[in-house]
Design a protein around this motif. Structure first.
Motif, PDB file in Angstrom:
ATOM      1  N   ASN A  42     -11.595 -16.191 -13.168  1.00 31.86           N
ATOM      2  CA  ASN A  42     -11.938 -14.819 -12.829  1.00 31.86           C
ATOM      3  C   ASN A  42     -12.649 -14.833 -11.481  1.00 31.86           C
ATOM      4  OD1 ASN A  42     -11.027 -13.319 -15.142  1.00 31.86           O
ATOM      5  ND2 ASN A  42     -12.668 -14.287 -16.306  1.00 31.86           N
ATOM      6  N   TRP A  57     -13.448  -7.812 -13.634  1.00 28.66           N
ATOM      7  CA  TRP A  57     -13.196  -7.328 -14.992  1.00 28.66           C
ATOM      8  C   TRP A  57     -14.487  -7.205 -15.796  1.00 28.66           C
ATOM      9  CZ3 TRP A  57      -8.450  -6.645 -13.546  1.00 28.66           C
ATOM     10  CH2 TRP A  57      -7.782  -7.623 -12.798  1.00 28.66           C
ATOM     11  N   LEU A  75     -17.359  -9.958 -16.597  1.00 26.84           N
ATOM     12  CA  LEU A  75     -16.979 -11.333 -16.871  1.00 26.84           C
ATOM     13  C   LEU A  75     -17.506 -12.229 -15.752  1.00 26.84           C
ATOM     14  CD1 LEU A  75     -13.287 -11.056 -18.145  1.00 26.84           C
ATOM     15  CD2 LEU A  75     -15.428 -10.898 -19.429  1.00 26.84           C
ATOM     16  N   TYR A 109     -17.717 -14.699 -12.750  1.00 29.24           N
ATOM     17  CA  TYR A 109     -16.671 -14.769 -11.731  1.00 29.24           C
ATOM     18  C   TYR A 109     -17.036 -15.707 -10.593  1.00 29.24           C
ATOM     19  CZ  TYR A 109     -19.625 -11.510  -9.053  1.00 29.24           C
ATOM     20  OH  TYR A 109     -20.660 -10.929  -8.373  1.00 29.24           O
ATOM     21  N   SER A 112      -5.969 -13.311 -23.978  1.00 28.30           N
ATOM     22  CA  SER A 112      -7.055 -13.983 -24.693  1.00 28.30           C
ATOM     23  C   SER A 112      -7.831 -13.017 -25.587  1.00 28.30           C
ATOM     24  CB  SER A 112      -8.019 -14.651 -23.703  1.00 28.30           C
ATOM     25  OG  SER A 112      -8.830 -13.690 -23.052  1.00 28.30           O
ATOM     26  N   LYS A 113      -7.671 -11.710 -25.362  1.00 24.45           N
ATOM     27  CA  LYS A 113      -8.431 -10.711 -26.120  1.00 24.45           C
ATOM     28  C   LYS A 113      -7.584  -9.964 -27.157  1.00 24.45           C
ATOM     29  CE  LYS A 113     -12.095 -11.307 -23.435  1.00 24.45           C
ATOM     30  NZ  LYS A 113     -13.268 -12.069 -23.919  1.00 24.45           N
ATOM     31  N   ILE A 142     -10.699 -18.484 -17.061  1.00 24.71           N
ATOM     32  CA  ILE A 142     -10.228 -17.509 -18.049  1.00 24.71           C
ATOM     33  C   ILE A 142     -10.012 -18.238 -19.379  1.00 24.71           C
ATOM     34  CG2 ILE A 142      -8.413 -15.853 -18.625  1.00 24.71           C
ATOM     35  CD1 ILE A 142      -7.867 -15.658 -15.574  1.00 24.71           C
ATOM     36  N   ASN A 201      -6.299 -12.662 -19.088  1.00 20.93           N
ATOM     37  CA  ASN A 201      -7.480 -12.187 -19.812  1.00 20.93           C
ATOM     38  C   ASN A 201      -7.084 -11.341 -21.025  1.00 20.93           C
ATOM     39  OD1 ASN A 201     -10.243 -12.829 -18.691  1.00 20.93           O
ATOM     40  ND2 ASN A 201      -9.226 -12.234 -16.801  1.00 20.93           N
ATOM     41  N   TRP A 240     -15.813  -6.631 -20.087  1.00 23.97           N
ATOM     42  CA  TRP A 240     -15.438  -6.644 -21.508  1.00 23.97           C
ATOM     43  C   TRP A 240     -16.670  -6.244 -22.309  1.00 23.97           C
ATOM     44  CZ3 TRP A 240     -11.555  -6.268 -24.673  1.00 23.97           C
ATOM     45  CH2 TRP A 240     -11.658  -6.681 -26.011  1.00 23.97           C
ATOM     46  N   LEU A 294     -11.257  -4.415 -19.577  1.00 25.78           N
ATOM     47  CA  LEU A 294     -10.088  -4.914 -20.300  1.00 25.78           C
ATOM     48  C   LEU A 294      -9.734  -4.009 -21.473  1.00 25.78           C
ATOM     49  CD1 LEU A 294     -10.892  -8.757 -20.415  1.00 25.78           C
ATOM     50  CD2 LEU A 294      -9.563  -7.491 -18.705  1.00 25.78           C
ATOM     51  N   GLU A 329      -4.067 -12.535 -13.310  1.00 18.97           N
ATOM     52  CA  GLU A 329      -5.451 -12.784 -13.741  1.00 18.97           C
ATOM     53  C   GLU A 329      -5.810 -11.814 -14.870  1.00 18.97           C
ATOM     54  OE1 GLU A 329      -9.841 -12.315 -11.678  1.00 18.97           O
ATOM     55  OE2 GLU A 329      -8.185 -13.010 -10.410  1.00 18.97           O
ATOM     56  N   TYR A 330      -5.422 -10.564 -14.694  1.00 19.33           N
ATOM     57  CA  TYR A 330      -5.657  -9.526 -15.702  1.00 19.33           C
ATOM     58  C   TYR A 330      -4.890  -9.832 -16.989  1.00 19.33           C
ATOM     59  CZ  TYR A 330      -5.758  -4.616 -17.446  1.00 19.33           C
ATOM     60  OH  TYR A 330      -5.927  -3.469 -18.172  1.00 19.33           O
TER      61      TYR A 330
END
Length: 360
Positions: A202, A215, A222, A224, A185-186, A270, A182, A217, A148, A178-179
């Protein structure tokens, strides 16, 4: 010859005849099954093989990583190559920028940067980045363990090269949604997100040799949902048998079963700690995964600043008649031609109406 030997010989002869009959029956069954499979495959080639069952996909869908296939001669829009570390793709700058801020768009597992959508936004006066998630230099080659953090390079590019970096909207479709969720959220720099055919979870990446999360981080995968741990019945009935018969493969039930069978599925959702405005768009007949249900789940978890539009009878892709053919597989993506056409028209208007509010 002794009587005992004669009896053995007679028994052996009868056994040989019996085995021969069994072999002939088995061969007949195998031949019948083979002819049935050949016939079904020929029928499916006839039904699904014509152009009427494909939507008019641009040439770059055949080879998404080939940048030369993306048309860059667009009336009223200057298209520039983005080649800045992990930020790879195209920068579309209208000759008359009508709106503040910028939009970053991502495609899905098809490997494209959602270029047609970027062109549509740019023609309407928005400055747009059409970026790859994977498959380009300085990126993972496949959709597996995509960091990410590579979005940080995209942010730096926008701040350095866009007329204005804020407000910032990120749009993603399918795995791109989905990406994007995420990312929201970051990265607090994201003010708005458009999620088309989204996931609330995820899932695993789509490289089954380099298997793991989609993904990462800070160097960690993450958590899944693993689609390989789905129902065996759905795996055979919805995927293996259709592939043998060259019929459309359906993934929706396998994804849903993998979620239902995962005792820790809540930990694979997520995070929804983003402050960004969310616009979620899905079709009620999505047969790739249950994006309508997952869209509702996202809205239920975070109702504030979240809008959900579900289009009745539409599928995963708002185009075609519900079957998507590629070189290697036919997929049941859901929806009818009429419903998908209507959803494409109405969702486009919805997105443009919302963007005019977000980007004055």
């Amino acid at each position: 010859m002794k009587l005992r030997d004669t009896i053995k010989s007679i028994k052996g002869f009868k056994m040989a005849k019996k085995l021969k009959r069994i072999s002939l029956v088995l061969l007949s069954i195998i031949a019948a099954i083979t002819l049935l499979i050949v016939g079904v495959r020929a029928y499916n080639d006839h039904v699904y093989g014509g152009e009427a069952y494909r939507f008019d996909a641009p040439a770059y869908f055949r080879d998404p990583a080939n940048l030369s296939l993306y048309p860059t001669n667009i009336d009223g829009v200057d298209v520039r190559r983005v080649d800045d570390g992990a930020a790879q793709g195209f920068h579309l700058v209208p000759r008359e920028i009508k709106h503040k801020g910028a939009i970053i768009v991502y495609g899905g597992s098809d490997g494209t940067p959602n270029y047609a959508q970027a062109v549509d936004f740019a023609k309407n006066g928005y400055e747009v980045l059409s970026l790859f998630m994977f498959g380009q230099k300085n990126q993972p080659k496949t959709l597996a363990r995509v960091p990410l953090e590579q979005f940080g390079q995209a942010l730096r590019y926008v701040e350095a090269h866009a007329k204005s970096a804020s407000p910032l909207t990120v749009m993603g479709t399918s795995k791109g949604a989905e990406y994007a969720l995420n990312l929201a959220s970051k990265y607090p720099q994201i003010n708005n997100a458009i999620l088309v055919a989204p996931s609330a979870y995820n899932f695993n990446g789509l490289d089954f040799e380099n298997y793991g999360s989609s993904w990462t981080w800070q160097g960690k995968e993450l958590p899944y949902i693993d689609i390989q741990k789905t129902s065996f019945g759905h795996f055979i009935g919805d995927m293996i048998i259709p592939m043998i018969a060259k019929a459309p493969v359906t993934y929706k039930n396998a994804y849903q079963a993998a979620v239902d069978m995962d005792e820790n599925n809540e930990s694979k959702k997520i995070p929804l700690n983003a402050k960004a405005n969310l616009l979620i768009i899905a079709g009620s007949d999505d047969q790739m995964w249950n994006s309508a249900s997952m869209g509702k789940s996202i809205k239920d978890q975070r109702p504030q600043n979240t809008d959900l539009a579900i289009y009745g009878g539409a599928g995963h892709v708002f185009a075609g008649n519900g079957v998507l053919s590629t070189k290697s597989i036919r997929m049941n993506v859901g929806g009818t031609t009429d419903a998908n056409t209507r959803a494409a028209r109405e969702s486009r208007k919805l997105m443009h109406d919302r963007l005019q509010i977000w980007h004055p």
